[in-house]
Design a protein around this motif. Structure first.
Motif, PDB file in Angstrom:
ATOM      1  N   PHE A   2       0.821  -1.205   0.000  1.00  0.00           N
ATOM      2  CA  PHE A   2       0.000   0.000   0.000  1.00  0.00           C
ATOM      3  C   PHE A   2       0.854   1.253   0.000  1.00  0.00           C
ATOM      4  O   PHE A   2       0.600   2.198  -0.743  1.00  0.00           O
ATOM      5  N   VAL A   3       1.892   1.252   0.815  1.00  0.00           N
ATOM      6  CA  VAL A   3       2.761   2.426   0.923  1.00  0.00           C
ATOM      7  C   VAL A   3       3.480   2.673  -0.391  1.00  0.00           C
ATOM      8  O   VAL A   3       3.634   3.818  -0.820  1.00  0.00           O
ATOM      9  N   LEU A   7       3.336   6.135  -2.534  1.00  0.00           N
ATOM     10  CA  LEU A   7       4.545   6.889  -2.880  1.00  0.00           C
ATOM     11  C   LEU A   7       4.630   7.174  -4.374  1.00  0.00           C
ATOM     12  O   LEU A   7       5.048   8.266  -4.777  1.00  0.00           O
ATOM     13  N   VAL A   8       4.229   6.222  -5.196  1.00  0.00           N
ATOM     14  CA  VAL A   8       4.233   6.454  -6.643  1.00  0.00           C
ATOM     15  C   VAL A   8       3.264   7.575  -7.007  1.00  0.00           C
ATOM     16  O   VAL A   8       3.594   8.459  -7.800  1.00  0.00           O
ATOM     17  N   VAL A   9       2.077   7.563  -6.412  1.00  0.00           N
ATOM     18  CA  VAL A   9       1.095   8.615  -6.699  1.00  0.00           C
ATOM     19  C   VAL A   9       1.614   9.971  -6.238  1.00  0.00           C
ATOM     20  O   VAL A   9       1.476  10.976  -6.942  1.00  0.00           O
ATOM     21  N   VAL A  10       2.243  10.035  -5.075  1.00  0.00           N
ATOM     22  CA  VAL A  10       2.788  11.299  -4.563  1.00  0.00           C
ATOM     23  C   VAL A  10       3.883  11.822  -5.491  1.00  0.00           C
ATOM     24  O   VAL A  10       3.925  13.013  -5.809  1.00  0.00           O
TER      25      VAL A  10
END
Length: 68
Positions: A2-3, A7-10
């Motif tokens: 999930f993390v 992180l990819v989206v951020v």
């Protein structure tokens, strides 16, 4: 898992390049974990034993990654 997705989206929102590198062992472990979960919980009826089996599979894979 999930993390990593968060992180990819951020990083996409920050418009920066992010180098995501997976080893073959990690990639195979993720795919194996997904298939393990699908194979055990595909009938739609979940019991505590099925959850324990999935958890046991993840623990075995985690020990394998630690040893390797």
């Amino acid at each position: 898992m999930f993390v990593g997705g968060i992180l990819v989206v951020v990083w996409v929102m920050l418009e920066r390049e992010m180098c995501v590198v997976f080893s073959w062992g990690g990639l195979i472990g993720r795919v194996r974990g997904v298939f393990l979960r699908i194979g055990i919980c595909n009938d739609g009826d979940r019991k505590w034993f099925e959850g324990g089996s999935v958890l046991g599979g993840y623990i075995i894979m985690g020990i394998g990654f630690y040893v390797i």
